[in-house]
Structures are given as structure tokens and as C-alpha cells.
Design a protein around this motif. Structure first.
Motif, short mmCIF file in Angstrom:
data_model
loop_
_atom_site.label_atom_id
_atom_site.label_comp_id
_atom_site.label_asym_id
_atom_site.label_seq_id
_atom_site.Cartn_x
_atom_site.Cartn_y
_atom_site.Cartn_z
N ARG A 105 49.03 44.75 40.63
CA ARG A 105 49.40 43.44 40.02
C ARG A 105 49.61 42.42 41.16
O ARG A 105 50.19 42.53 42.00
CB ARG A 105 50.79 43.46 39.28
N ILE A 106 48.78 41.10 40.85
CA ILE A 106 49.30 39.83 41.39
C ILE A 106 50.49 39.30 41.31
O ILE A 106 50.85 38.85 40.27
CB ILE A 106 47.72 38.88 41.44
N LEU A 123 31.70 37.04 36.16
CA LEU A 123 32.13 38.09 34.92
C LEU A 123 33.17 38.78 35.20
O LEU A 123 33.25 40.07 35.11
CB LEU A 123 30.62 38.83 34.85
N HIS A 124 34.39 38.20 35.38
CA HIS A 124 35.76 39.00 35.81
C HIS A 124 35.81 39.83 34.29
O HIS A 124 36.49 40.81 34.59
CB HIS A 124 36.55 37.83 35.68
N GLY A 126 38.06 46.48 38.06
CA GLY A 126 39.24 46.63 38.84
C GLY A 126 39.97 45.37 38.90
O GLY A 126 40.83 45.24 39.81
N TRP A 127 39.75 44.58 37.85
CA TRP A 127 40.45 43.32 37.66
C TRP A 127 41.79 43.60 37.77
O TRP A 127 42.44 44.31 36.79
CB TRP A 127 39.81 42.33 36.80
N PRO A 128 42.65 42.71 38.57
CA PRO A 128 44.29 42.90 38.47
C PRO A 128 44.94 42.36 37.48
O PRO A 128 44.55 41.50 36.97
CB PRO A 128 44.63 42.43 39.91
N LEU A 169 40.54 44.78 46.56
CA LEU A 169 40.00 44.69 44.97
C LEU A 169 38.79 44.56 45.05
O LEU A 169 38.17 43.86 45.77
CB LEU A 169 41.11 43.75 44.17
N PRO A 170 37.84 45.21 44.18
CA PRO A 170 36.51 45.17 43.73
C PRO A 170 36.24 43.49 43.38
O PRO A 170 37.08 42.81 42.58
CB PRO A 170 36.39 45.75 42.73
N LEU A 171 35.11 42.85 43.76
CA LEU A 171 34.63 41.53 43.39
C LEU A 171 34.00 41.67 41.99
O LEU A 171 33.26 42.55 41.75
CB LEU A 171 33.71 40.94 44.30
#
Length: 472
Positions: free
Chosen positions: A173-174, A322-323, A328-330, A213-215
Motif C-alpha cells: 500500500r502506498i 491503463l492503470h 500489480g497496481w497498489p 512495482l510494475p508499470l
């Protein structure tokens, strides 16, 4: 107009106290950090202030409540269209904004009555559409919004703050933002939610890669349009238009322009060209305007008695990060405005889409606050919602831009381009078809409105009765 949409409450202003004024219920969460204090960042801060005890806006430029357009947003100097849907949303977020701008001389008018709109097929019919818009400079709009956000008790705007990195917590988590604040040096802010509103030059890829983290993938459609803009005085004689426009249209109409009546008795005129550069000197600017088929632009430029500095900007095309498809988007991180999707400015969607995104964010936070759901899962839910908001305007603009390329035009883009030509041909004399197009273009109606059986029948009849071109 009602102001009862879920997620939007009356602005909580208590300027200068540093404490929250009394509002229905206490804030549900502690701190939100917004990266970027431009247009989209200000809208995000407005809705977050309804739900967080503190909203910290980190803006890289030195700004105060009177700042309008600023150096990190060079596109701000050019003509901007606020679509009707966007104007409605801004009025919900900032009640009385339209009247405030109107008092400064920003006209409000019906889209079909006070516009000289030159389509690639000829001038659109003049007719009442029921779609009311207002024209103003981006500079004045942002100044008015910024002043109101500065007055929000829970919002702190920190100018001259450059974000360096994001910090991960448990479960990726950010929850931290590290930034450099001028003489204050490097500092760190904890956050329950971080919003990337840093615009088209966002460093999100660098921030994510730094913490492993993945882009996100990007969808890009190239359409290199260059704009040159002059702001000049309006002459006093009566006119039957507040906006004069010539649209570009692939592949043949490579030059265009938009001239809008704005506040303080001025015109803002942007001339643009596909892979062309409208001159940035006054004489060359006028000559370029004279090359357009809508003569009103050159006519008013030639009558000016004074003008402001000319500005030029090149937009390489449209880019959508394209988030929502990034597995893997946090948690704890979202994006809004150009940091999420950059539109080709020709289509006037760049101010309206962030407003709708901000409204959607407010609605999601309202529901989670009401149900006690918390913030877990908000990032992915918001990004999926934003993707649905973006999908239609993205499709409308990029299918046309794809036609600039002589090769690789998808079948869907070719059909959409042909269909638009049919609609434009009808719109020269058919008020109903023109009204439908205006509503879709202003995002007050779904695109299916242009696929209504009555429109399909008119297109069929138009093609069946069209006389074939004689063979030479």
C-alpha cells in the motif's frame, strides 16, 4: 439545477483558521496527498476535503490564490472548451462559479445559436439545441477555482514542492510521499490516499519502478497538432456569434482554428495544424488565419487594436495510462486528469473528463463512508470507474485521429469516420441531427443518440438520393 448528487456537499470554508468548519459528520479519514495543484489537482482536493481531515496539495510551481496558468502547464494559454457536462459538474463542486465568470464578461450561450461552426462539409445549421455553454480562458477558470480551494479549511496547498518518491507500507500500500520543499529541504508526508494529478509529464513510472512495482501499459494514438494562440480585444460592434470554429478533419482538412469570446472583452484565438506550425508572430498569425475557410477568425484578428503575447504548443497525440489493467497496481494510489489520460485538445474533452472523474471519486468515497467500507479496494474501483468515463471520449477522438495515418487504419475507425461525414453532411441543414451531435459532443447524451433509427434513415436516404459524380 440541483446540487444533490451523492458525494458532493457544500464546500467547507473557514479560510485562515487552519481548522475544519462544522459539516454534517466528521471526516472519515486522516490525510490525502494530491501531487499537482493544477486544474485536476484542485478538483481532486475539492472532493477529498469532504472526506479527509487534511488534504495536502504538493505543487511544483510557486502559486498563490491569484495564480492562473503557470509554467508547468504550457497548454493552459490556449483556447479551451468547457463541455456542457463539465460545466454542470463544476457548478456542483463550486456553486456560483458560472455566475462569477459571467460577471467578468464570460458569455453564456446556446451551442447552436451563437456558434459559427464550420464542419468539413460546410457550416452547421444555426438552431437552438438546449445545450448551454460558457467560454472563458483557462487562466481565469483556474484562478477562480484555485481561490476557492485555498479557502477550504481542510486543504493546504504547498507551492514549490517537488515530489521525489512514494513510500510503500504493508501489502504494498502506498502510504508515504517524499518531497523537496525549497528551503525546507526533503520532507515526508504520510497519507491514507495519494492522488497523482501531476499532469501529462507525470513521473509515475519512475516512482513505481523505484519501489519495485510494475508499470502500467499505455495506449497512444499519434496526431501531432501544433497550436498558436493570441488573446486580443473584442471590438464593440454587435456580432451574432460568441465562438467561431473550423475543425480539422483527416486526411484533407489539416488546418483549423477556434476563436472564443472570453472575459474582460477579449477574444482568445487558437490556430492549429496537423504537422504544421501556425506562426507565432502577429503578421504570420493573421496570414495563417486568412488561409482558413471560416473567415470570421481573420476578420476579428485584423480588427484588433491590441493583443497579448502569442504562445505556441505542440501536442503529440493522445495517451491513456491503463492503470486499471495493471494487476500489480497498489492500494492507496489513484490518478486523475492528464496524469491518467491526455486527450487531443482539438476535441475539447480535457477539462470535462477530470471534472467527471472528480465527481465519481467523491461518490465512491461517500458510499464507502456511508457503509463503513473503508479505503481498501478504492484504488482499483476508482480506476475502473475512471476507465468507463474515459472510454467514450477516447473512442470519439482517437478513431478520428487514426485516420491521419495512411496505413493501418482499423475497420472500426474507417466506419466511424465515414459515419461522422454522413452526420456532418446532414448537420448543414438538419437541426435535429445537429442537436444530437452537439449533445453527444458535450457529453450530455450517450453516443447511441447518433445511431437512432431516425438518423440512420436519414443517412440511408441521403446516400440513395445522392447523384453520382459524373465520370470525366
Amino acid at each position: 439545477m440541483t446540487h444533490a448528487r451523492k458525494g458532493i456537499s457544500a464546500p467547507d470554508t473557514n479560510a485562515g483558521t487552519g481548522t475544519s468548519a462544522a459539516t454534517p459528520g466528521s471526516p472519515a479519514w486522516g490525510r490525502a496527498v494530491v501531487i499537482g495543484g493544477g486544474y485536476a489537482g484542485l478538483l481532486a482536493a475539492r472532493v477529498l476535503a469532504d472526506h479527509f481531515a487534511e488534504v495536502l496539495v504538493l505543487e511544483r510551481d510557486a502559486v498563490d490564490r491569484t495564480t492562473g496558468a503557470h509554467p508547468s502547464a504550457p497548454q493552459s494559454y490556449h483556447a479551451h472548451a468547457m463541455l456542457a457536462r463539465g460545466a454542470e459538474t463544476l457548478e456542483l463542486l463550486f456553486p456560483g462559479l458560472r455566475a462569477e465568470l459571467e460577471q467578468l464578461g464570460a458569455p453564456v450561450y446556446d451551442y447552436g445559436e451563437r456558434i459559427s461552426f464550420l464542419l468539413p462539409t460546410g457550416h452547421a445549421v444555426r438552431a437552438t439545441t438546449g445545450v448551454r455553454i460558457q467560454s472563458f480562458t483557462r487562466d481565469e477558470l483556474e484562478r477562480r477555482i484555485r481561490g476557492r480551494v485555498f479557502d477550504l479549511a481542510r486543504v493546504q496547498v504547498l507551492g514549490g514542492a517537488r515530489v521525489l518518491s512514494l513510500g510503500r507500507g504493508p501489502g504494498d500500500r502506498i502510504e508515504k510521499v517524499r518531497y523537496h520543499a525549497g528551503k525546507g529541504g526533503e520532507q515526508e508526508a504520510t497519507a491514507d490516499l495519494v492522488v497523482d494529478a501531476s499532469g501529462r509529464t507525470t513521473s509515475i513510472d519512475d516512482w513505481l519502478s523505484r519501489i519495485g512495482l510494475p508499470l502500467s501499459q499505455k495506449s497512444t494514438v499519434k496526431a501531432k497538432i501544433t497550436y498558436t494562440t493570441m488573446v486580443f480585444d473584442r471590438t464593440p460592434e454587435p456580432k451574432d456569434y460568441d465562438l467561431a470554429y473550423q475543425m480539422t478533419f483527416a486526411p484533407s482538412v489539416r488546418r483549423g482554428g477556434a476563436m472564443l469570446a472570453v472575459e474582460h472583452g477579449r477574444w482568445v484565438c487558437s490556430l492549429f495544424g496537423f504537422e504544421q506550425h501556425p506562426p507565432a508572430d502577429p503578421d504570420g498569425f493573421l496570414d495563417y488565419a486568412r488561409s482558413l475557410d471560416n473567415s470570421l477568425l481573420a476578420e476579428q484578428i485584423a480588427r484588433r487594436s491590441r493583443h497579448e503575447e502569442l504562445h505556441r504548443y505542440t501536442n503529440p497525440g493522445s495517451t491513456w495510462r491503463l492503470h486499471h489493467r495493471n494487476p500489480g497496481w497498489p492500494e492507496g494510489l489513484i490518478a486523475i486528469g492528464d496524469a491518467l489520460c491526455v486527450f487531443n485538445p482539438v476535441y475539447g474533452q480535457g477539462l470535462t473528463v477530470p471534472a467527471i472523474e472528480a465527481e465519481a471519486l467523491g461518490s465512491l468515497l461517500h458510499r464507502r463512508r456511508s457503509t463503513g467500507t473503508g479505503l481498501t479496494g478504492l484504488s482499483r474501483e476508482y480506476l475502473r470507474t475512471a476507465a468507463r468515463i474515459i472510454k467514450v471520449p477516447w473512442s470519439l477522438s482517437t478513431t478520428s485521429d487514426l485516420m491521419w495515418s495512411p496505413a493501418g487504419r482499423p475497420l472500426a475507425a474507417r466506419f466511424a469516420h465515414w459515419y461522422n461525414q454522413q452526420v456532418f453532411t446532414l448537420a448543414r441543414h438538419d437541426a435535429d441531427v445537429w442537436t444530437r451531435f452537439v449533445k453527444v459532443a458535450n457529453m450530455t447524451a450517450p453516443s447511441s443518440l447518433l445511431m437512432h433509427p431516425s438518423v440512420l434513415a436519414k443517412i440511408a436516404r441521403q446516400n440513395l438520393t445522392r447523384r453520382p459524380t459524373p465520370t470525366p
